[in-house]
Design an enzyme around this catalytic site. Structure first.
Site, mmCIF file in Angstrom:
data_model
loop_
_atom_site.group_PDB
_atom_site.id
_atom_site.type_symbol
_atom_site.label_atom_id
_atom_site.label_comp_id
_atom_site.label_asym_id
_atom_site.label_seq_id
_atom_site.Cartn_x
_atom_site.Cartn_y
_atom_site.Cartn_z
ATOM 1 N N CYS A 22 0.828 -1.204 0.000
ATOM 2 C CA CYS A 22 0.000 0.000 0.000
ATOM 3 C C CYS A 22 0.865 1.258 0.000
ATOM 4 C CB CYS A 22 -0.926 -0.014 1.194
ATOM 5 S SG CYS A 22 -0.113 -0.449 2.724
ATOM 6 N N GLU A 56 -4.259 3.469 -7.666
ATOM 7 C CA GLU A 56 -3.364 2.465 -7.096
ATOM 8 C C GLU A 56 -3.453 1.198 -7.944
ATOM 9 O OE1 GLU A 56 -4.407 0.801 -3.222
ATOM 10 O OE2 GLU A 56 -2.282 0.886 -2.694
#
Lengths: 303, 514
Positions: free
Chosen positions: B328, B425
């Site tokens: 992440c 992302e």
């Protein structure tokens, strides 16, 4: 040897029980630089149990032994302080593991030294082991609790972090030779200092039993050095030693003022003794902070 | 891989940028096994699987016992070859009721009455057992997740053990944890839902602080990576942890949603996508549940012209290709100062050509398998978008295994802030490269994202590093390093990367009441 092994016994054994095996007694020596030397002075002191029975001879450290211990502690300081806090915690926890494996031995030493019941000795030993666990958990939290980020006025990052002060001479409590001893040594080394410990004068044997646990617990030699003998003989040398950075007076007794005064010559930090410490109470940071320096770093900020 | 055509075959005894070719080096290369194109071929160095013994099927871990697997199960596979590893139960709402009830009983009956130092000693035990079973856990994690063994062995598992060791020490020091709170109290039962990218490590991040603070937990591991959590359940048994203090329930998204929504939980901790995080924030709205969310990111890795470029290139590689980019806080946007952009890209491509993709259990593997077919599809989709939007894609010549889920390390250049691959992302080994001229521009571009989890700064000038760090809106900033984790260090993001911090003293706040 083969002859004697096969030869018939010249004197037939008398009837009755076999003679008991003769115990091998332990020699109680000093613990300096990770080794177990006798005193360079060749002297010893007789040690009696709380009931007055002779237990053993303990080495009677000389002023030279004390100076040697300072050298060992100084040599160990840099590498010990440079270890990560997490690793110091792992090693302190390992000390607890090693003591747990010798629990019965420590109970016997405590019964002999303090004249307490076995149940009380069990409690003392358990508390001493848990004290190592407690300080194992402090190593990597000291800076998180005591460190600060300081909002100075100007284009600077400014932060303060605790650092170990260096070599600490510890006069261990006279009346709590195991739990009191662990309670004063563990906080000193948890923070990254190294220690020279003068064990309880009347009951030094638990300190040597502790040294045997330390020696098998990944603790680098010289981080803890343990001297037995006469406090009044060794302590002044340590208090006045220019390479000692701090002094814990827990077991100083009537010498406290004289030693604090001697320490002043090189501005050695002094932790005064508490009037009647409760070694079973959780100590918090009280025995850690006296052996810390605060380092503040300014860093310029700009493109 | 790494069989990119080169004018001269060269040995690559250690990964790193090219050194000039010499006759001696060429001679060495010819004396060793080489691929058709001349690149050095390593002999396989697989870690043995023998250390892992898998059961055919796993039940749930509730109240200190494993349940029977039951009828509803799911299959967890090895993403490197799609081989089925085990059947794992799917927890029903009734199972969750029992797990939450067990956690509540353990909280009221045992755990809240256990002295803080004894609580800590359980955590020390758990840490030690993780260390004892480290290799088994590392191999199992690689099998279930697809990540290289060198990462599970050197990062995931040691950090998980360190996390328990660190928080063990806090258990009896909680009065020092929150300024002005002399006697903090635990919250109660924590519902914890974790992702598949660092399965055991994320479990440690969740369970260690919760237990140290005196809470009990019901934890749901990710659908595709439940196995190390189930071995962790065994570890709890070995440690003698009282039943119900830790409960592990397996299942997919529906199980996670039901757990988060369960009225019997006092605290929700989630790590995963920003989309699901939003959903959780809505679910708990109006309740008294405390929440921490650790969500997505689009981290900027800023390379100034004065940086040590070889180190910066290593940092770029670590930032985006560590764990196949399933991180992440990955440095998925490279912001490189214009004057060195060409040089940095050249060195980066040279370095990428030496990354070794393949068997996750091979000790030389740098890049393992993508965790699931669904994730692979998402990466492929975003990469396609990158091409369609005009980005220039480059990967080293790279043979992907025929089975399993694989994606070659990839760089996109010619990217602007408007491109989807610079905004969304990807959670894969795909790097988007942008350039800047001034520090001010670097900061503006870095902050031009709804996320705010991580950033990297590469410069040899300390004042510039601090100036930049001051202005970045991100929870974790690495200077002249990247993707470093430590139990003592708080982790978490600004903005849509979530809220709350895990790790360090700050990580306790999420599990304590003042």
């Amino acid at each position: 040897m083969a002859d004697t092994a096969t030869a018939p016994d010249p004197a037939p054994a008398s009837p009755g029980p076999e003679p008991r095996r003769l115990a091998v007694r332990k020699t109680y020596k000093l613990y300096v630089g990770g080794a177990f030397p006798r005193s360079e002075s060749g002297r010893s002191i007789p040690v009696n149990s709380a009931e007055g029975a002779h237990l053993a001879h303990a080495a009677r450290a000389s002023r030279k032994d004390a100076r040697d211990a300072v050298v060992a502690a100084r040599a160990a300081f840099g590498p010990w302080a440079a270890r990560t806090a997490q690793l110091r915690g792992q090693i302190l926890y390992r000390i607890a593991e090693m003591m747990e494996g010798r629990h019965a031995h420590f109970v016997q030493e405590t019964v002999d030294a303090q004249g307490v019941s076995e149940a009380t000795a069990q409690d003392i030993v358990s508390a001493a082991i848990d004290r190592w666990v407690y300080y194992a958990g402090w190593t990597d939290k000291i800076a998180q609790v005591l460190g600060t980020s300081n909002p100075v006025s100007g284009p600077f990052e400014n932060s303060s972090a605790p650092q170990p002060t260096g070599v600490v001479a510890v006069l261990a409590p006279q009346d709590s030779p195991l739990l009191g001893l662990v309670s004063v040594v563990a906080p000193v080394i948890a923070a990254g200092n190294t220690a020279i410990v003068v064990a309880s004068e009347r009951a030094p044997l638990p300190a040597i039993a502790l040294a045997e646990a330390l020696a098998t617990s990944d603790l680098p030699g010289g981080v803890v050095n343990i001297l037995t003998g006469r406090t009044a003989e060794i302590a002044p040398t340590l208090a006045a030693h220019a390479d000692v950075n701090a002094l814990d007076l827990s077991g100083a007794g009537d010498l406290a003022t004289e030693l604090e005064s001697a320490a002043a010559a090189t501005l050695t930090r002094v932790l005064r003794r508490e009037p009647s410490p409760d070694w079973h109470a959780l100590p918090g940071l009280a025995r850690i902070t006296p052996f810390l320096e605060t380092k503040t770093v300014w860093q310029a900020v700009g493109r | 891989m790494s069989d990119r055509p080169r004018p001269t075959p060269r040995p690559a005894p250690h990964p790193g940028p090219d050194s000039p070719s010499t006759p001696a080096a060429t001679a060495t290369a010819t004396a060793r096994p080489a691929s058709a194109s001349g690149a050095l071929v390593y002999a396989p160095a697989p870690e043995s699987r023998a250390v892992v013994s898998l059961r055919p099927a796993y039940g749930l871990f509730i109240d200190g016992e494993f349940t029977e697997p039951g009828e509803q199960t799911m299959t967890t596979v090895n993403p490197a070859d799609e081989e089925a590893l085990a059947e794992v139960a799917t927890a029903t709402e009734a199972d969750l009721d029992r797990a939450v009830a067990a956690a509540r009983r353990a909280f009221d009956g045992v755990w809240s009455r256990t002295s803080p130092s004894e609580r800590g000693k359980y955590l020390y035990r758990i840490s030690r057992i993780i260390q004892d079973r480290a290799r088994e856990l590392a191999v199992l994690e690689s099998l279930d997740n697809g990540k290289p063994i060198k990462e599970t062995r050197d990062v995931d598992i040691p950090l998980a053990a360190a996390h328990f060791f660190y928080y063990a020490g806090w258990a009896d020091k909680l009065p020092f944890a929150l300024p002005g709170v002399p006697a903090p109290r635990p919250l109660g039962v924590a519902a914890q839902v974790i992702p598949w990218n660092f399965p055991l490590l994320m479990l440690a991040w969740k369970i260690a602080p919760a237990l140290a603070a005196g809470n009990t937990v019901v934890l749901k591991p990710a659908e595709t990576t439940p196995l190390t959590a189930l071995v962790f359940a065994e570890i709890c048994q070995e440690a003698g942890l009282p039943p119900g203090v830790v409960n592990i329930v397996t299942g997919a998204g529906a199980t996670g949603r039901a757990l988060v929504a369960h009225p019997g939980v006092d605290k929700v901790a989630f790590t995963g996508s920003t989309g699901v995080g939003r959903e959780i924030a809505r679910t708990v709205a109006g309740t008294r549940k405390r929440v921490t969310l650790e969500l997505g990111g689009k981290g900027a890795n800023i390379v100034y012209a004065d940086a040590a470029l070889d180190q910066a290139v290593e940092g770029i590689v670590t930032g985006i290709f560590f764990n196949q980019g399933h991180v992440c806080c990955a440095g998925s946007r490279l912001l490189v100062q214009e004057s060195v952009a060409e040089e940095v890209l050249h060195r980066l491509k040279e370095r990428m050509a030496r990354l070794r993709l393949g068997d996750p259990l091979d000790k030389n593997t740098d890049i393992g398998a993508v965790n699931s077919s669904a994730q692979l599809a998402r990466i492929q989709d975003l990469a396609r978008t990158g091409r369609e939007e005009g980005g220039e894609e480059w990967s080293p010549s790279c043979e992907l295994p025929s089975r399993g889920y694989w994606f070659a390390p990839t760089v996109f250049t010619g990217i602007t802030q408007a491109h989807r691959i610079a905004r969304e992302e990807i959670f894969g080994p795909v790097l988007s490269v942008l350039t800047f001229r001034t520090p001010q521009e670097a900061v503006e571009k870095a902050n031009n994202t709804p996320y705010g989890l991580s950033a990297g700064i590469w410069s040899e000038k300390g004042s510039r590093v601090l100036w930049t760090a001051d202005r970045l809106r991100a929870g974790v900033i690495w200077a002249n390093t990247f993707n470093k984790f430590d139990p003592a260090s708080p982790f978490g993001g600004y903005r849509e990367s979530g809220y709350g911090r895990e790790g360090g003293r700050h990580g306790l706040e999420a599990y304590l009441n003042g």
